[in-house]
Design an enzyme around this catalytic site. Structure first.
Site, PDB file in Angstrom:
ATOM      1  N   PHE A 122       0.722  -1.163  -0.139  1.00 29.55           N
ATOM      2  CA  PHE A 122      -0.205   0.188  -0.035  1.00 29.55           C
ATOM      3  C   PHE A 122       0.737   1.136  -0.139  1.00 29.55           C
ATOM      4  CE2 PHE A 122      -2.412   2.899   2.757  1.00 29.55           C
ATOM      5  CZ  PHE A 122      -3.193   3.489   1.878  1.00 29.55           C
ATOM      6  N   TYR A 231      -5.872   6.466  12.701  1.00 31.15           N
ATOM      7  CA  TYR A 231      -4.711   6.138  13.279  1.00 31.15           C
ATOM      8  C   TYR A 231      -4.557   6.030  14.800  1.00 31.15           C
ATOM      9  CZ  TYR A 231       0.464   5.983  12.928  1.00 31.15           C
ATOM     10  OH  TYR A 231       1.843   5.458  12.972  1.00 31.15           O
ATOM     11  N   HIS A 267       9.017   7.997   2.257  1.00 34.08           N
ATOM     12  CA  HIS A 267       8.181   8.459   0.942  1.00 34.08           C
ATOM     13  C   HIS A 267       8.286   9.905   0.544  1.00 34.08           C
ATOM     14  CE1 HIS A 267       6.099   4.433   2.039  1.00 34.08           C
ATOM     15  NE2 HIS A 267       6.008   5.025   3.119  1.00 34.08           N
TER      16      HIS A 267
HETATM   17  N1  LIG Z   1       7.943   6.473  10.454  1.00 36.21           N
HETATM   18  C1  LIG Z   1       7.467   7.050  11.618  1.00 36.21           C
HETATM   19  O1  LIG Z   1       8.029   8.182  11.936  1.00 36.21           O
HETATM   20  C2  LIG Z   1       6.659   6.360  12.744  1.00 36.21           C
HETATM   21  C3  LIG Z   1       6.222   6.817  13.787  1.00 36.21           C
HETATM   22  C4  LIG Z   1       5.594   6.199  14.762  1.00 36.21           C
HETATM   23  C5  LIG Z   1       5.095   4.830  14.373  1.00 36.21           C
HETATM   24  N2  LIG Z   1       5.323   4.419  13.399  1.00 36.21           N
HETATM   25  C6  LIG Z   1       5.037   3.116  12.962  1.00 36.21           C
HETATM   26  O2  LIG Z   1       6.049   2.154  12.317  1.00 36.21           O
HETATM   27  C7  LIG Z   1       5.460   1.399  11.269  1.00 36.21           C
HETATM   28  C8  LIG Z   1       6.150   1.476  10.019  1.00 36.21           C
HETATM   29  O3  LIG Z   1       6.026   2.843   9.774  1.00 36.21           O
HETATM   30  P1  LIG Z   1       6.950   3.104   8.228  1.00 36.21           P
HETATM   31  O4  LIG Z   1       7.114   4.835   8.485  1.00 36.21           O
HETATM   32  O5  LIG Z   1       7.730   2.522   7.910  1.00 36.21           O
HETATM   33  O6  LIG Z   1       5.683   3.411   7.281  1.00 36.21           O
HETATM   34  P2  LIG Z   1       5.604   2.945   5.730  1.00 36.21           P
HETATM   35  O7  LIG Z   1       4.176   3.415   5.294  1.00 36.21           O
HETATM   36  O8  LIG Z   1       6.385   2.922   5.001  1.00 36.21           O
HETATM   37  O9  LIG Z   1       5.188   1.397   6.153  1.00 36.21           O
HETATM   38  C9  LIG Z   1       4.127   0.682   6.321  1.00 36.21           C
HETATM   39  C10 LIG Z   1       4.126  -0.632   5.465  1.00 36.21           C
HETATM   40  O10 LIG Z   1       2.971  -1.425   5.934  1.00 36.21           O
HETATM   41  C11 LIG Z   1       2.365  -1.815   4.709  1.00 36.21           C
HETATM   42  N3  LIG Z   1       1.043  -2.128   4.838  1.00 36.21           N
HETATM   43  C12 LIG Z   1       0.009  -1.252   5.101  1.00 36.21           C
HETATM   44  N4  LIG Z   1      -1.082  -1.808   5.430  1.00 36.21           N
HETATM   45  C13 LIG Z   1      -0.982  -3.166   5.202  1.00 36.21           C
HETATM   46  C14 LIG Z   1      -1.804  -4.121   5.191  1.00 36.21           C
HETATM   47  N5  LIG Z   1      -3.103  -4.129   5.523  1.00 36.21           N
HETATM   48  N6  LIG Z   1      -1.086  -5.321   4.974  1.00 36.21           N
HETATM   49  C15 LIG Z   1       0.042  -5.661   4.690  1.00 36.21           C
HETATM   50  N7  LIG Z   1       0.899  -4.387   4.824  1.00 36.21           N
HETATM   51  C16 LIG Z   1       0.456  -3.278   4.755  1.00 36.21           C
HETATM   52  C17 LIG Z   1       2.665  -0.838   3.703  1.00 36.21           C
HETATM   53  O11 LIG Z   1       2.632  -1.116   2.452  1.00 36.21           O
HETATM   54  C18 LIG Z   1       3.973  -0.502   4.108  1.00 36.21           C
HETATM   55  O12 LIG Z   1       5.275  -1.136   3.483  1.00 36.21           O
HETATM   56  C19 LIG Z   1       3.782   1.612  11.194  1.00 36.21           C
HETATM   57  O13 LIG Z   1       3.041   0.847  12.052  1.00 36.21           O
HETATM   58  C20 LIG Z   1       3.746   2.974  12.011  1.00 36.21           C
HETATM   59  O14 LIG Z   1       2.528   3.399  12.596  1.00 36.21           O
HETATM   60  C21 LIG Z   1       6.305   4.905  12.420  1.00 36.21           C
END
Ligand SMILES: NC(=O)c1ccc[n+]([C@@H]2O[C@H](COP(=O)([O-])OP(=O)(O)OC[C@H]3O[C@@H](n4cnc5c(N)ncnc54)[C@H](O)[C@@H]3O)[C@@H](O)[C@H]2O)c1
Length: 420
Positions: A122, A231, A267
């Site tokens: 996604f 979220y 991204h």
């Molecule tokens: N990046 C940050 O600053 C941050 C901060 C707080 C929490 N987080 C948490 O860390 C995790 C990763 O974040 P990120 O920044 O890498 O985001 P990201 O969007 O790059 O990664 C999320 C991944 O999950 C996949 N995904 C989404 N829905 C899905 C589904 N239904 N089934 C299978 N895959 C699915 C997406 O394709 C993506 O590869 C998330 O859970 C996010 O809530 C990130």
């Protein structure tokens, strides 16, 4: 009398001759047909041989080229440690093709574990993990965590969820399903196979906090019906689910409350301040600041977060732990710093404040320091320079890979009205 007898003799001789002649003619005919057949076969065989050798002449250099290509395609993987059977774990990373997940994949692969990435792409992409494809310790599964999954693993890093506001607000119902049904599915899997599950929760569970900095015992200040609720509340209930499975089913859980993180593979449309400012500065666009710019943020570099996640997973701390960098900066300071590091002449432009935008965000990481021996080590400028380098390359890559779709003429079916 004599003449009649002579005539009979002659006709009898002639009949015999005729038979003989006919026999000879038949044999000659059969012999000539056979001869032709044999001749044709040998011509055909000769022809086939010639064609075969011609084909061989063309094919052999191609075979040679394929052998060369195969040699050049022999994947060169990043170096991987050898772990004994006893120490090597089978690890599932949901959302492993995303920004954080792909860096976690790199770390766990290089540490010598067997890693299965599950992602529905996604917001993630294959490019983030393509350097592992084909490695014997690596597997990539295109799967949506909203559907159950049956695999055998020892640990689950459950990261699947869109993370940036434009991404999670794009389809709030899907965000809720991913964080609720998806988390239930992963907890169900953990229960079935006896795996330990780490939930990637978020500092957003604190909402717009009334205490500063935020420690793990703060319950938060979240608007349950605001634009971020899908979220924030999704992650809050995901945490609740983890502890319900721990108490009721004895599943081992770990909960990381992740604060803002940045680095390569973020991204382009992340929409958060670091990537926005870097992209604006690189393209000579004004750096857009919402509100006065006095609201604060603290950003950690992605490798620090990954080390924290692994330390938490392998610790005995089952209560939530903040992972973030407590070095706090105002948004305006970020804008100025990024502008300088990029060497950009962009202006700073002030826009009206965004709804439910937290005013302050800074983690209290005393628990992580004390119980995991973890704290961020990458200086902000060093991390920013790496992110700037990444985004510069991404802009070049995108410029070279532009696809401009041609508009298709509208198809109007006869006898039907169009609903615009
Ligand atoms: N990046 C940050 O600053 C941050 C901060 C707080 C929490 N987080 C948490 O860390 C995790 C990763 O974040 P990120 O920044 O890498 O985001 P990201 O969007 O790059 O990664 C999320 C991944 O999950 C996949 N995904 C989404 N829905 C899905 C589904 N239904 N089934 C299978 N895959 C699915 C997406 O394709 C993506 O590869 C998330 O859970 C996010 O809530 C990130």
């Amino acid at each position: 009398m004599v003449s009649k007898a002579l005539l009979r003799l002659v006709s009898a001789i002639n009949r015999r001759r005729m038979k003989l002649l006919l026999g000879i003619a038949l044999v000659a005919y059969v012999a000539s047909v056979w001869g032709n057949f044999v001749n044709m076969r040998s011509i055909q065989e000769n022809g086939e041989l010639k064609i075969e050798s011609k084909i061989e002449e063309i094919v052999e250099p191609l075979r040679e080229k394929i052998r060369d290509l195969e040699k050049s395609f022999t994947q060169k993987y990043p170096p991987v440690k050898f772990l004994s059977e006893k120490d090597r774990k089978r690890i599932l990373i949901t959302g492993g093709a995303g920004f954080v997940g792909s860096h976690l994949t790199d770390k766990l692969m290089m540490d010598g574990h067997e890693v299965t990435v599950v992602d529905n792409f996604f917001t993630g992409r294959k490019r983030n993990v393509e350097h592992w494809i084909g490695h014997e310790n690596f597997e990539l599964i295109n799967h949506d965590v909203v559907e159950p999954l049956y695999i055998e693993v020892d640990q689950i890093y459950h990261l699947a969820s869109p993370a940036s506001p434009p991404n999670y607000m794009y389809n709030p119902i899907k965000t809720l399903k991913t964080n609720t049904i998806g988390t239930l599915n992963m907890l169900g899997l953990a229960k079935r196979v006896g795996a330990r599950l780490l939930l990637a929760s978020t500092s957003e569970v604190y909402g717009d906090p009334e205490v500063h900095p935020q420690s793990e015992d703060y319950w938060g200040h979240v608007n349950p019906i605001g634009p971020r609720a899908c979220y924030d509340e999704g992650k809050r209930v995901a945490e609740t689910m983890c502890y319900a499975y721990m108490k009721q089913e004895g599943v081992e859980v770990r909960v990381a409350r992740i604060f803002n993180t940045f680095g390569p593979r973020m991204h382009m449309n992340d929409g958060r301040v670091v990537s926005n400012f870097i992209l604006q500065a690189l393209q000579g666009e004004p750096l857009t600041v919402y509100g006065s710019g006095s609201q604060t943020r603290a950003f950690q570099y992605v490798s620090d977060l990954v080390n924290g996640l692994v330390a938490l997973m392998n610790s005995n701390v089952s209560s939530p732990v903040n992972l973030g960098n407590p070095e706090e900066h105002t948004i305006l300071e970020f804008a100025q710093l990024i502008k300088n590091l990029v060497g950009s002449g962009s202006e700073i432009q002030f826009l009206s404040e965004a709804q439910d935008d937290p005013q302050k965000r800074k983690p209290d990481i005393r628990k992580a320091k004390l119980m995991l021996g973890w704290e961020p080590v990458v200086p902000l400028e060093e991390g920013l320079n790496k992110a700037i380098h990444y985004f510069r390359k991404e802009l070049e890559y995108q410029a070279n890979n532009q696809y401009i779709p041609k508009p298709k003429p509208a198809r109007i079916k006869k006898g039907r009205t169009r609903h615009n």
